[in-house]
Design a protein around this motif. Sequence first.
Motif, PDB file in Angstrom:
ATOM      1  N   ILE A 209      26.969 -45.854  50.676  1.00  9.63           N
ATOM      2  CA  ILE A 209      26.609 -44.532  51.204  1.00  9.63           C
ATOM      3  C   ILE A 209      25.752 -44.675  52.453  1.00  9.63           C
ATOM      4  O   ILE A 209      25.949 -43.969  53.454  1.00  9.63           O
ATOM      5  N   VAL A 210      24.806 -45.605  52.407  1.00 12.13           N
ATOM      6  CA  VAL A 210      24.000 -45.871  53.606  1.00 12.13           C
ATOM      7  C   VAL A 210      24.885 -46.386  54.743  1.00 12.13           C
ATOM      8  O   VAL A 210      24.683 -46.046  55.910  1.00 12.13           O
ATOM      9  N   GLY A 211      25.908 -47.183  54.370  1.00 10.06           N
ATOM     10  CA  GLY A 211      26.835 -47.688  55.390  1.00 10.06           C
ATOM     11  C   GLY A 211      27.598 -46.576  56.071  1.00 10.06           C
ATOM     12  O   GLY A 211      27.808 -46.611  57.301  1.00 10.06           O
ATOM     13  N   TYR A 212      28.014 -45.561  55.296  1.00 14.91           N
ATOM     14  CA  TYR A 212      28.677 -44.409  55.904  1.00 14.91           C
ATOM     15  C   TYR A 212      27.746 -43.690  56.888  1.00 14.91           C
ATOM     16  O   TYR A 212      28.167 -43.249  57.973  1.00 14.91           O
ATOM     17  N   ALA A 276      17.261 -46.819  58.647  1.00 15.71           N
ATOM     18  CA  ALA A 276      18.541 -46.765  57.935  1.00 15.71           C
ATOM     19  C   ALA A 276      19.085 -48.166  57.688  1.00 15.71           C
ATOM     20  O   ALA A 276      19.598 -48.468  56.592  1.00 15.71           O
ATOM     21  N   MET A 277      18.973 -49.048  58.649  1.00 18.40           N
ATOM     22  CA  MET A 277      19.457 -50.421  58.467  1.00 18.40           C
ATOM     23  C   MET A 277      18.581 -51.194  57.488  1.00 18.40           C
ATOM     24  O   MET A 277      19.077 -52.049  56.732  1.00 18.40           O
ATOM     25  N   TRP A 307      14.938 -54.515  64.714  1.00 15.81           N
ATOM     26  CA  TRP A 307      13.957 -54.048  65.695  1.00 15.81           C
ATOM     27  C   TRP A 307      14.193 -54.647  67.078  1.00 15.81           C
ATOM     28  O   TRP A 307      14.006 -53.967  68.088  1.00 15.81           O
ATOM     29  N   GLN A 308      14.593 -55.912  67.123  1.00  9.96           N
ATOM     30  CA  GLN A 308      14.706 -56.615  68.405  1.00  9.96           C
ATOM     31  C   GLN A 308      15.839 -56.039  69.254  1.00  9.96           C
ATOM     32  O   GLN A 308      15.678 -55.825  70.455  1.00  9.96           O
ATOM     33  N   ASN A 309      16.984 -55.812  68.654  1.00  8.79           N
ATOM     34  CA  ASN A 309      18.153 -55.290  69.384  1.00  8.79           C
ATOM     35  C   ASN A 309      18.866 -54.306  68.475  1.00  8.79           C
ATOM     36  O   ASN A 309      19.864 -54.619  67.822  1.00  8.79           O
ATOM     37  N   ASN A 312      22.871 -53.399  68.956  1.00 11.97           N
ATOM     38  CA  ASN A 312      23.775 -54.452  68.517  1.00 11.97           C
ATOM     39  C   ASN A 312      23.692 -54.657  67.013  1.00 11.97           C
ATOM     40  O   ASN A 312      24.710 -54.912  66.351  1.00 11.97           O
ATOM     41  N   ALA A 313      22.486 -54.558  66.458  1.00 11.44           N
ATOM     42  CA  ALA A 313      22.329 -54.700  65.010  1.00 11.44           C
ATOM     43  C   ALA A 313      23.072 -53.588  64.275  1.00 11.44           C
ATOM     44  O   ALA A 313      23.694 -53.825  63.224  1.00 11.44           O
ATOM     45  N   LEU A 314      23.029 -52.378  64.807  1.00  7.09           N
ATOM     46  CA  LEU A 314      23.739 -51.255  64.185  1.00  7.09           C
ATOM     47  C   LEU A 314      25.245 -51.485  64.217  1.00  7.09           C
ATOM     48  O   LEU A 314      25.954 -51.236  63.221  1.00  7.09           O
TER      49      LEU A 314
END
Length: 916
Positions: A209-212, A276-277, A307-309, A312-314
């Motif tokens: 659900i968090v992934g959605y 969220a991540m 936090w750093q990027n 791209n992390a998202l």
Amino acid sequence: MTLCIGEYSLIVNTATETATFQTQDTYEITPLMRPLYIFFFVSVDLAHRFMVNMPALEQMNQILHILFVFLPFLWALGTLPPPDALFLWAMEQILEFGLGGSSMSTHLRLLVMFIMSAGTAITSYFIPSTVGVVLFMTGFGFLLSLNLSDVGHKIGTKSKNLPSGPEKHFSWKECLFYIIILVFALLETGLLHHFAGFSQISKGSSQAIVGYGLMILLIILWILREIQSVYIIGIFRNPFYPKDVQTVTVFFEKQTRLLKIGIVRRILLTLVSPFAMIAFLSLDSSLQGLHSVPVSIGFTRAFRMVWQNTENALLETVIVSTVHLISSTDIWWNRNLDTGIRLLLVGIIRDRLIRFISKLQFAMTVLLTSWTEKKQRRKTTATLCILNIVFSPFVLVIVIFSTLLSSPLLPLFTLPVFLVGFPRPIQSWPGAAGTTACVCADTVYYYQMVPRLTAVLQTAMAAGSLGLLLPGSHYLGRFQDRLIWIMILECGYTYCYINIKGLELQETSCHTAEARRVDEVFEDAFEQEYTGVCSLNEHFGNVLTPCTVLPVKLYSDARNVLSGIIDSHENLKEFKGDLVKVLVWILVQYCSKRPGMKENVHNTENKGKAPLILPASNSSPPPKSPEDIDSLNSETFDDWSDDNIFDDEPTIKKVIEEKHQLKDLPGTNLFIPGSVESQRVGDHSTGTVPENDLYKAVLLGYPAVDKGKQEDMPYIPLMEFSCSHSHLVCLPAEWRTSCMPNSKMKEMSSLFPEDWYQFVLRQLECFHSEEKASNVLEEIANDKVLKDFYVHTVMTCYFSFFGIDNMAPSPGHILRVYSGVLPWSVALDWLTEKPELFQLALKAFRYTLKLMIDKASLGPIEDFRELIKYLEEYECDWYIGLVSDEKWKEAILQEKPYLFSLGYDSNYGNLHWKST
């Protein structure tokens, strides 16, 4: 003013590639480079001989034996990196892809950050509690993403750390903000990990659900970022972007709306997305496996990348979540790899895929332009193009090998013959950025621009107008004849290190052609009107992709020819009259604002007796002989003709060092302000005012005169101001000395504008009491002794500009005097001995020239009040001088609104003025 910003997509390769051999020379440590690789090969071989039953070591030894044969070939091509470049490149790759960090702006920062990040990953391996591991990774991931090495400065997308930029300290609000973020992140991670249930990612799990939600968030952020720039994905014209930047009001209105949308994007990116991540990672079941190297490395990187990027992390998190949901759980990807390692692999694949597309596009561009561009076309171009097509698989292998090593793709001698450069860090230059900058006349303009540019860049970066910020990205800014090169050095949570370089101007035909091409791309993007709803980018595929237009406060140049103004006899005639008025205004303003004058105002208001003014002891040089009068008139400008007036602009003021001794002039008295002329014959005196004991001249230091001979000495009376406040605006004593013949001074005194002089004095504001001010100023204006002082000083300065012959100025004469090169005369000797007065007189001359141009352009001046308004504007808002002056640079750094200079264009043979 507006500054056009564009992103270079391919220049990342070419900028590095064209400097390959230079960088290799810089990095290469000749005594260590080749022995290091040989030592490594021999060490592996010896280890294989003495250590048995190690299959991995045996396979490595076999591979190195094959590579050993190609070592000379790799050395010759420059593919093997020097030891220091290899060491820094390896640290950068491990820090970025293995530990979740960023490329660093300096080598020292890279080393320190690598040690701290590696220590965090190692420490997390030995923590026994799962909750403790998660909290440790979350806390240190957030702290390491901040700019800890520069904690004394204000950082962020709001402030770029530039040597010339303003240094700001952390405010308590920022510290409180970071502390609150850290506390909430730790609370979220700890609570979710402790109380939420763990399960594999499935369509109904909480992690799914968090992934959605992350998928929706990624789409929203992408849309909000794309509508900030002029083109969507570099192809389609953005319908929300202002169509014409020339209409300033409409442009700023629409850009303000876009910036409001950018604020929403920034909140989603810096606050919503990280939390969220963190929720997605905290709910992962892989965190239950303690004392696992993949978990320690993978999740340490994942919690750091949040936090750093963040962008791209998202993207990586959404890809991992999507692949897991749509694929079978029995495949190797889902069965053998935990989420942290999946994110690590997706990050490497994402980076290498982007690099591969960029390098392939670069190779195609070099191949095509080598044929289509006439200047790049050679006799062998056709053959090389055919060979590239025939051996395209081999060329593709070279591109892939360059991509895997993250090393530059080098076109040999700019031909379509590609080689692989040696791997090196993003900062491939020695020392800190900017240490090798070239200082020239235009440097000061960039110095003034950088803080302003930094302030608008922070807003543009936060809003997403510059696209995805990645270390190594290049941007080009363009304004009139200036080019700004911007490079991203390092990125983190709410901070970004950038390097801003001011490029040389178009001084050659090659540079002009390049700049013109840049202008064409920007003009089509920002100045061309589009009728369709969604137009296409005419320059799609170009290495330069326009991003946005930024409003920056900076200087613009305007050069105008003075033909018809400076050579007009009417203007030159008015120039001489205006010069006297400007001299009066500047001297009165200077004397009324001298230090200590205002403090003496109250002390003198109660005094009823005017002070006695004694002439200076060296006030009168010996008189001239009659035969020197003609020589003074005729020889003053004999060596100063207008035959060569249009030389190059003088930049050094000629100062005459010799001190000329004047001879005795019988029957001629030197003019003393306020004195009464008299002639003494023997013991009798004739004059308009009888002598008395008070006004007898005391002649000290003069030689004795024989009795019966006419006395040649001037009559020097004591002088008394008629107003007790006159000394508040009185000229300094050394300026009241005399050097001009009395008869000539009397003749030229008629040019002194007494009405203007009185008007200027009545406009002074140096008295606190407004009731008494008007009366006092009236008394000062009517003081004849004070007026005589000003007449003497002003007219002597006037003589120093035009000579005692009062010659008509020519354009060349005005240019030389404006540049500080005055014709020799007795008045010049007198003036150069008083540097402060000389600068004031030169300032008055320059103001008068600017006044003449304004009158010719805007019309005549109606009254004295308008003239004072002009002069006050020059004093407050203008710097009028030479480009080569140090004060010109100071005025730029102080951001004077307007600058004015006079010069001579030797190419076209005319005078021009430059307004900045």
